[in-house]
Design a protein around this motif. Structure first.
Motif, PDB file in Angstrom:
ATOM      1  N   VAL A  67       0.871  -1.197  -0.229  1.00 56.61           N
ATOM      2  CA  VAL A  67      -0.002  -0.143   0.109  1.00 56.61           C
ATOM      3  C   VAL A  67       0.759   1.166  -0.096  1.00 56.61           C
ATOM      4  CG1 VAL A  67      -1.782   1.384   1.210  1.00 56.61           C
ATOM      5  CG2 VAL A  67      -1.726  -1.226   1.151  1.00 56.61           C
ATOM      6  N   VAL A  68       0.551   1.924  -0.932  1.00 54.16           N
ATOM      7  CA  VAL A  68       1.457   3.455  -1.142  1.00 54.16           C
ATOM      8  C   VAL A  68       0.482   4.483  -0.315  1.00 54.16           C
ATOM      9  CG1 VAL A  68       2.727   5.025  -2.287  1.00 54.16           C
ATOM     10  CG2 VAL A  68       2.547   2.504  -3.009  1.00 54.16           C
ATOM     11  N   LEU A  69       0.956   5.378   0.656  1.00 56.99           N
ATOM     12  CA  LEU A  69       0.027   6.454   1.034  1.00 56.99           C
ATOM     13  C   LEU A  69       0.838   7.629   0.669  1.00 56.99           C
ATOM     14  CD1 LEU A  69      -1.268   4.893   4.476  1.00 56.99           C
ATOM     15  CD2 LEU A  69      -2.493   4.961   2.406  1.00 56.99           C
ATOM     16  N   ARG A  70       0.133   8.808   0.724  1.00 60.36           N
ATOM     17  CA  ARG A  70       0.639   9.985   0.399  1.00 60.36           C
ATOM     18  C   ARG A  70       0.010  11.387   1.255  1.00 60.36           C
ATOM     19  NH1 ARG A  70       0.404  12.463  -6.013  1.00 60.36           N
ATOM     20  NH2 ARG A  70       1.444  14.668  -5.414  1.00 60.36           N
ATOM     21  N   ASP A  71       0.804  12.087   1.455  1.00 57.90           N
ATOM     22  CA  ASP A  71      -0.103  13.397   2.181  1.00 57.90           C
ATOM     23  C   ASP A  71      -1.091  13.667   1.748  1.00 57.90           C
ATOM     24  OD1 ASP A  71       0.631  15.810   4.053  1.00 57.90           O
ATOM     25  OD2 ASP A  71      -0.045  16.529   2.292  1.00 57.90           O
ATOM     26  N   PRO A  72      -2.295  13.775   2.435  1.00 61.83           N
ATOM     27  CA  PRO A  72      -3.516  14.013   2.124  1.00 61.83           C
ATOM     28  C   PRO A  72      -3.621  15.460   1.606  1.00 61.83           C
ATOM     29  CG  PRO A  72      -3.827  13.144   4.005  1.00 61.83           C
ATOM     30  CD  PRO A  72      -2.205  13.296   3.879  1.00 61.83           C
ATOM     31  N   VAL A  73      -2.888  16.481   1.815  1.00 69.29           N
ATOM     32  CA  VAL A  73      -3.172  17.724   1.371  1.00 69.29           C
ATOM     33  C   VAL A  73      -2.414  17.562  -0.302  1.00 69.29           C
ATOM     34  CG1 VAL A  73      -2.596  20.229   1.341  1.00 69.29           C
ATOM     35  CG2 VAL A  73      -3.247  18.918   3.320  1.00 69.29           C
ATOM     36  N   ASP A  74      -1.268  17.107  -0.219  1.00 71.61           N
ATOM     37  CA  ASP A  74      -0.555  17.143  -1.249  1.00 71.61           C
ATOM     38  C   ASP A  74      -1.296  16.255  -2.417  1.00 71.61           C
ATOM     39  OD1 ASP A  74       1.939  17.495  -3.103  1.00 71.61           O
ATOM     40  OD2 ASP A  74       2.501  15.520  -2.656  1.00 71.61           O
ATOM     41  N   ARG A  75      -1.633  15.013  -2.162  1.00 70.68           N
ATOM     42  CA  ARG A  75      -2.443  14.310  -2.893  1.00 70.68           C
ATOM     43  C   ARG A  75      -3.849  15.041  -3.547  1.00 70.68           C
ATOM     44  NH1 ARG A  75      -6.684  10.750  -2.611  1.00 70.68           N
ATOM     45  NH2 ARG A  75      -6.700   8.910  -4.204  1.00 70.68           N
ATOM     46  N   SER A  78      -2.858  17.489  -6.303  1.00 73.89           N
ATOM     47  CA  SER A  78      -2.773  16.985  -7.600  1.00 73.89           C
ATOM     48  C   SER A  78      -4.188  16.157  -8.077  1.00 73.89           C
ATOM     49  CB  SER A  78      -1.662  15.878  -7.015  1.00 73.89           C
ATOM     50  OG  SER A  78      -1.365  14.996  -8.218  1.00 73.89           O
ATOM     51  N   GLY A  79      -4.637  15.547  -7.266  1.00 73.22           N
ATOM     52  CA  GLY A  79      -6.113  14.967  -7.581  1.00 73.22           C
ATOM     53  C   GLY A  79      -7.075  15.879  -8.132  1.00 73.22           C
ATOM     54  N   ILE A  80      -7.170  17.201  -7.613  1.00 78.85           N
ATOM     55  CA  ILE A  80      -8.175  17.879  -8.268  1.00 78.85           C
ATOM     56  C   ILE A  80      -7.592  18.509  -9.606  1.00 78.85           C
ATOM     57  CG2 ILE A  80      -7.290  20.140  -7.092  1.00 78.85           C
ATOM     58  CD1 ILE A  80     -11.177  19.171  -7.336  1.00 78.85           C
ATOM     59  N   ALA A  81      -6.321  18.874  -9.666  1.00 73.16           N
ATOM     60  CA  ALA A  81      -5.817  19.279 -10.742  1.00 73.16           C
ATOM     61  C   ALA A  81      -5.983  18.049 -12.040  1.00 73.16           C
ATOM     62  CB  ALA A  81      -4.304  19.701 -10.808  1.00 73.16           C
ATOM     63  N   LYS A 173      -1.202  24.906  -9.581  1.00 77.42           N
ATOM     64  CA  LYS A 173      -0.805  26.115  -9.038  1.00 77.42           C
ATOM     65  C   LYS A 173      -1.871  27.000  -8.194  1.00 77.42           C
ATOM     66  CE  LYS A 173       2.243  30.070  -8.966  1.00 77.42           C
ATOM     67  NZ  LYS A 173       1.343  31.039  -8.415  1.00 77.42           N
ATOM     68  N   ILE A 174      -3.104  26.969  -9.009  1.00 77.86           N
ATOM     69  CA  ILE A 174      -4.336  27.724  -8.468  1.00 77.86           C
ATOM     70  C   ILE A 174      -4.599  27.249  -6.941  1.00 77.86           C
ATOM     71  CG2 ILE A 174      -6.785  27.808  -8.656  1.00 77.86           C
ATOM     72  CD1 ILE A 174      -6.537  27.990 -11.600  1.00 77.86           C
ATOM     73  N   PHE A 175      -4.525  25.922  -6.713  1.00 79.34           N
ATOM     74  CA  PHE A 175      -4.892  25.079  -5.528  1.00 79.34           C
ATOM     75  C   PHE A 175      -3.768  25.470  -4.386  1.00 79.34           C
ATOM     76  CE2 PHE A 175      -8.260  23.920  -8.333  1.00 79.34           C
ATOM     77  CZ  PHE A 175      -9.465  24.311  -7.671  1.00 79.34           C
ATOM     78  N   SER A 176      -2.515  24.975  -5.109  1.00 84.17           N
ATOM     79  CA  SER A 176      -1.604  25.382  -4.204  1.00 84.17           C
ATOM     80  C   SER A 176      -1.536  26.653  -3.404  1.00 84.17           C
ATOM     81  CB  SER A 176      -0.074  25.026  -4.713  1.00 84.17           C
ATOM     82  OG  SER A 176      -0.314  23.591  -5.164  1.00 84.17           O
ATOM     83  N   ASP A 177      -1.717  27.517  -4.171  1.00 86.23           N
ATOM     84  CA  ASP A 177      -1.800  29.188  -3.676  1.00 86.23           C
ATOM     85  C   ASP A 177      -3.097  29.304  -2.812  1.00 86.23           C
ATOM     86  OD1 ASP A 177       0.285  29.797  -5.304  1.00 86.23           O
ATOM     87  OD2 ASP A 177      -0.685  30.870  -6.738  1.00 86.23           O
TER      88      ASP A 177
END
Length: 208
Positions: A67-75, A78-81, A173-177
């Motif tokens: 199982v590969v897990l990722r930081d929820p915010v970072d994921r 990336s997911g919404i993009a 970039k939009i959602f990171s900002d």
């Protein structure tokens, strides 16, 4: 600990059936596919070893899970993009109301779904967890080397990264900002993915 996402089957219409995994008849392991957690990179490498696609729920697989897990915010960023690039690439997202609406819902498809959703019914005591960061390629390569022999996976580039797509890069970039500049958006994501954080804080990761 048995994982119960409490979400049921949600994303078959988007192409992801709950329980998707890969394995080999002679292997004690099965790899659980979680979108946006380097799955597009991992699956071809497992195909190199003649692994095939299964469903651990309908095929009744009784194996150790990778199982590969990722930081929820970072994921999520990336997911919404990814979601917007696939289905709404012409959106300009130039209004605060539209941004608020997206952060009010958070989950739109399998790319933005909670990670625990993809692990429903699995026992964490029978999982080998990997953390999806800059060290994942090295850790995965080491694990495969230990179990299946020499490989060069640590040299292979990731797939579907935002740098390769102008639309993905723009949306990211939009959602990171948004997250960096407004704490209410960051808090909204963290609250939404509390189940993922609970899991991440309880398990041990390979190579860490």
């Amino acid at each position: 600990m048995l994982i119960d996402s409490g979400l049921g089957e949600l994303w078959e219409s988007r192409g992801h059936i709950q329980g998707q995994c890969m394995s080999h008849a002679d292997s004690q392991y099965m790899y659980i596919n979680i979108p946006k957690n380097a799955s597009s990179w991992t699956k071809p490498n497992l195909l190199d070893h003649s692994w095939e696609f299964y469903n651990y729920r309908t095929d009744n697989l009784d194996k150790q899970s990778l199982v590969v897990l990722r930081d929820p915010v970072d994921r999520w960023i990336s997911g919404i993009a990814e979601f917007l690039t696939l289905y709404h690439s012409s959106y300009s997202l130039n209004s605060e109301e539209t941004i608020d609406l997206i952060f009010d819902r958070i989950t739109f498809d399998d790319h933005t779904e909670r990670q625990v959703y993809f692990l429903d019914g699995l026992d964490t005591d029978r999982c080998t967890f990997f953390w999806c960061d800059e060290n994942y390629r090295n850790n995965f390569s080491k694990f495969m080397w230990e179990n299946y022999g020499p490989n060069k996976y640590h040299q292979y580039e990731y797939q579907h990264v935002s740098e390769h797509s102008p639309d993905r890069r723009r949306f990211k970039k939009i959602f990171s900002d948004c997250v960096e500049k407004n704490s209410k958006y960051l808090d909204r994501i963290r609250d939404h993915f509390y189940q993922d954080y609970n899991l991440i804080n309880k398990v041990k990761f390979y190579g860490r």
